[in-house]
Design a protein around this motif. Structure first.
Motif, PDB file in Angstrom:
ATOM      1  N   THR A  85       8.606   7.211  -2.016  1.00 10.87           N
ATOM      2  CA  THR A  85       8.010   8.397  -2.643  1.00 10.87           C
ATOM      3  C   THR A  85       8.537   9.653  -1.973  1.00 10.87           C
ATOM      4  O   THR A  85       8.945   9.642  -0.813  1.00 10.87           O
ATOM      5  N   LYS A 131       7.209  13.754  -1.716  1.00  5.43           N
ATOM      6  CA  LYS A 131       6.161  14.710  -2.058  1.00  5.43           C
ATOM      7  C   LYS A 131       6.745  15.868  -2.869  1.00  5.43           C
ATOM      8  O   LYS A 131       7.905  16.221  -2.709  1.00  5.43           O
ATOM      9  N   ARG A 158       0.847  -1.189   0.000  1.00  2.00           N
ATOM     10  CA  ARG A 158       0.000   0.000   0.000  1.00  2.00           C
ATOM     11  C   ARG A 158       0.884   1.240   0.000  1.00  2.00           C
ATOM     12  O   ARG A 158       1.852   1.316   0.726  1.00  2.00           O
ATOM     13  N   MET A 159       0.546   2.187  -0.841  1.00  3.86           N
ATOM     14  CA  MET A 159       1.308   3.437  -0.925  1.00  3.86           C
ATOM     15  C   MET A 159       0.460   4.568  -0.375  1.00  3.86           C
ATOM     16  O   MET A 159      -0.759   4.567  -0.508  1.00  3.86           O
ATOM     17  N   LYS A 160       1.130   5.550   0.228  1.00  2.00           N
ATOM     18  CA  LYS A 160       0.428   6.748   0.658  1.00  2.00           C
ATOM     19  C   LYS A 160      -0.109   7.451  -0.585  1.00  2.00           C
ATOM     20  O   LYS A 160       0.340   7.207  -1.691  1.00  2.00           O
ATOM     21  N   THR A 161      -1.019   8.341  -0.394  1.00  2.00           N
ATOM     22  CA  THR A 161      -1.633   9.054  -1.502  1.00  2.00           C
ATOM     23  C   THR A 161      -0.583   9.796  -2.326  1.00  2.00           C
ATOM     24  O   THR A 161       0.243  10.519  -1.786  1.00  2.00           O
ATOM     25  N   ASP A 205       4.533  14.371  -7.602  1.00  2.00           N
ATOM     26  CA  ASP A 205       5.306  13.602  -6.627  1.00  2.00           C
ATOM     27  C   ASP A 205       6.289  12.695  -7.349  1.00  2.00           C
ATOM     28  O   ASP A 205       6.084  12.319  -8.499  1.00  2.00           O
TER      29      ASP A 205
END
Length: 50
Positions: free
Chosen positions: A45, A47, A8-11, A16
């Protein structure tokens, strides 16, 4: 370039950066008018603006 995500990845937002750590020997396959990598060491990732 397509890369299957196994966690699962953060939004993510437009702009980004996605960082993928690969081996120099990772095979790259042709897939649907592009390329695909099926394995990687890690994925991160950053931001936008960092």
């Amino acid at each position: 370039m397509k890369i299957p995500i196994r966690q699962r990845m953060k939004t993510l937002s437009i702009g980004d950066t996605v960082i993928i750590y690969l081996s120099d020997k990772t095979p790259v396959y042709e897939h649907e008018s592009g390329y695909m990598i099926c394995s990687y060491y890690a994925l991160g990732t950053e931001k936008r603006g960092n």
